[in-house]
Scaffold this motif. Structure first.
Motif, mmCIF file in Angstrom:
data_model
loop_
_atom_site.group_PDB
_atom_site.id
_atom_site.type_symbol
_atom_site.label_atom_id
_atom_site.label_comp_id
_atom_site.label_asym_id
_atom_site.label_seq_id
_atom_site.Cartn_x
_atom_site.Cartn_y
_atom_site.Cartn_z
ATOM 1 N N LYS A 116 57.256 42.151 16.160
ATOM 2 C CA LYS A 116 56.791 41.747 17.481
ATOM 3 C C LYS A 116 56.875 42.932 18.431
ATOM 4 C CE LYS A 116 61.286 40.170 19.212
ATOM 5 N NZ LYS A 116 62.092 39.029 19.657
ATOM 6 N N MET A 117 56.007 42.926 19.423
ATOM 7 C CA MET A 117 56.036 43.978 20.432
ATOM 8 C C MET A 117 57.344 43.883 21.213
ATOM 9 S SD MET A 117 53.313 44.729 23.505
ATOM 10 C CE MET A 117 51.980 45.052 22.377
ATOM 11 N N LEU A 154 52.504 38.598 20.805
ATOM 12 C CA LEU A 154 51.675 39.676 20.284
ATOM 13 C C LEU A 154 52.507 40.547 19.340
ATOM 14 C CD1 LEU A 154 49.591 41.094 23.268
ATOM 15 C CD2 LEU A 154 48.736 39.918 21.253
ATOM 16 N N PRO A 155 51.906 40.987 18.231
ATOM 17 C CA PRO A 155 52.617 41.940 17.377
ATOM 18 C C PRO A 155 52.637 43.306 18.029
ATOM 19 C CG PRO A 155 50.387 41.612 16.575
ATOM 20 C CD PRO A 155 50.579 40.639 17.709
ATOM 21 N N GLY A 156 53.503 44.177 17.543
ATOM 22 C CA GLY A 156 53.503 45.545 18.012
ATOM 23 C C GLY A 156 52.264 46.272 17.528
ATOM 24 N N VAL A 157 51.960 47.396 18.134
ATOM 25 C CA VAL A 157 50.759 48.129 17.734
ATOM 26 C C VAL A 157 50.848 48.610 16.290
ATOM 27 C CG1 VAL A 157 50.247 48.848 20.099
ATOM 28 C CG2 VAL A 157 51.664 50.324 18.647
ATOM 29 N N ASP A 158 52.076 48.693 15.756
ATOM 30 C CA ASP A 158 52.251 49.126 14.375
ATOM 31 C C ASP A 158 52.064 47.995 13.375
ATOM 32 O OD1 ASP A 158 54.508 47.661 14.918
ATOM 33 O OD2 ASP A 158 55.906 49.336 14.737
ATOM 34 N N GLY A 159 51.965 46.761 13.891
ATOM 35 C CA GLY A 159 51.741 45.622 13.014
ATOM 36 C C GLY A 159 52.940 45.184 12.207
#
Length: 356
Positions: A197-198, A189-194
């Protein structure tokens, strides 16, 4: 026939997040029903790039253990153990380093990428560079035939099997088994900031223990399509973090595809898809958060789980170590009474599990 053995686990650098849940934890819950599963709290490995903050690594041991138990890892079905308390792993790592070259370690694509990402240059901690041999020790010590990893970690499994073949050749018989990478269909999943990566350290993750307000705030600031300024504008789904998360967590696949079609065509605002995602994440994390808080008040129980799992793992990994050194002929140098004493070590002394 015994169940196939799986080795998996996490570096103890902080609490786990929903990326861990989507990428591995929910799969581990399923696999513990059909496999003999060991979950390694990799505190020693975490030190390879956190030696300046030992306290963070130590304190995260219980944090990760709490996350495991809160999401549904059952200690009656999965063995949770602590890497630093398994001396056979360190001994096997040292042995294996004699069967791999520095040049081969440096060529490992996973290690090269991680070195570049951390900006080590030539100031690479030796433990970090030698991680492929240490991971080979972890995998082979438990005789794991399957190792769940992301696609970017597959080269580490390949190098493990190279070491296995060299050890077996030196022993003149198949002492160790080769492992297969079990790569999940869903990517990271990507991080919430796009933007990346998270990650636990990147400030762009939603922890499994996140409060309802923290979840709401994270979803509100999620990266979508910067060109989608009005609800009626056509929007891009690709690279849109909200849709990445809906793909990972929405069980109604048909509904996700319908939302994507409406978004692409125009007429669907970001607030609608964010509200849908928040409802899903709130429902997912609320019981995990409650169970984790309950377990945090039962520190003695959690330590008992780690103690029992680690003691079981000590016996398993010690047996493998003994087979390797016997196969290599090294036990001929040891007095038999030394081996017998190790099989029944003294119970005295303090360790992590006796601390108040």
């Amino acid at each position: 026939m015994p169940n196939p053995v799986i080795l998996t686990g996490d570096r103890t650098t902080g609490p786990l997040h929903i990326g861990h849940y989507a990428g591995s934890l929910r799969n581990r819950i399923r696999l513990q029903e059909t496999h003999e599963q060991y979950l390694l709290l990799a505190d020693t490995q975490a030190l390879t790039d956190n030696a300046s903050d030992v306290a963070k690594v130590r304190d995260a041991v219980l944090e990760v253990a709490l996350d495991y138990l809160a999401v549904g890892i059952d200690p009656a079905k999965s063995t949770i153990c602590l890497q630093s308390h398994l001396p056979a792993l360190a001994e096997l790592s040292m042995l294996y380093l004699n069967f791999v070259t520095v040049a081969r370690l440096e060529r490992n694509p996973t290690i090269k990428d991680e070195i570049r990402a951390r900006g080590f240059g030539r100031d690479i901690p030796a433990g970090f560079l030698c991680y492929p041999a240490a991971q080979a020790a972890d995998i082979t010590a438990f005789r794991a035939g399957l190792v769940p990893v992301g696609a970017d970690q597959a080269p580490l499994i390949e190098q493990t099997n190279e070491i296995v073949r060299r050890i077996n050749a030196a022993c003149g018989r198949p002492v160790l088994v080769e492992a297969e990478a079990l790569i999940p269909e869903a990517g990271r999943l990507p991080g919430v900031d796009g933007r990346a990566k998270m990650s636990k350290s990147g400030g762009n993750a939603i922890r499994l223990s996140a409060s309802a307000d923290e979840i709401s705030a994270a979803v509100r600031r999620m990266f979508t399509d910067p060109g989608h300024l009005r609800a009626e504008d056509p929007g891009r789904v690709e690279g849109n973090v909200v849709f990445d998360y809906l793909d990972a967590f929405e069980e109604d696949r048909a509904e996700v595809e319908a939302l994507k079609a409406r978004y692409r065509a125009g007429g669907l605002g970001d607030s609608v898809i964010k509200r849908r995602l928040e409802d899903i994440l709130q429902a997912l994390l609320a019981p995990i958060r409650a169970r984790r808080a309950e377990l945090a008040r039962e520190r003695g129980y959690v330590l008992d789980v780690l103690r029992a799992g680690t003691h079981k793992a000590q016996a398993v990994t010690r047996d493998t170590r003994n087979e390797v050194v016997t196969g290599l002929g090294l036990f001929r140098l040891c007095a038999p009474e030394m081996v017998a004493k190790e099989a029944n070590p003294d119970a005295g002394g303090k360790d992590l599990f006796t601390h108040a």
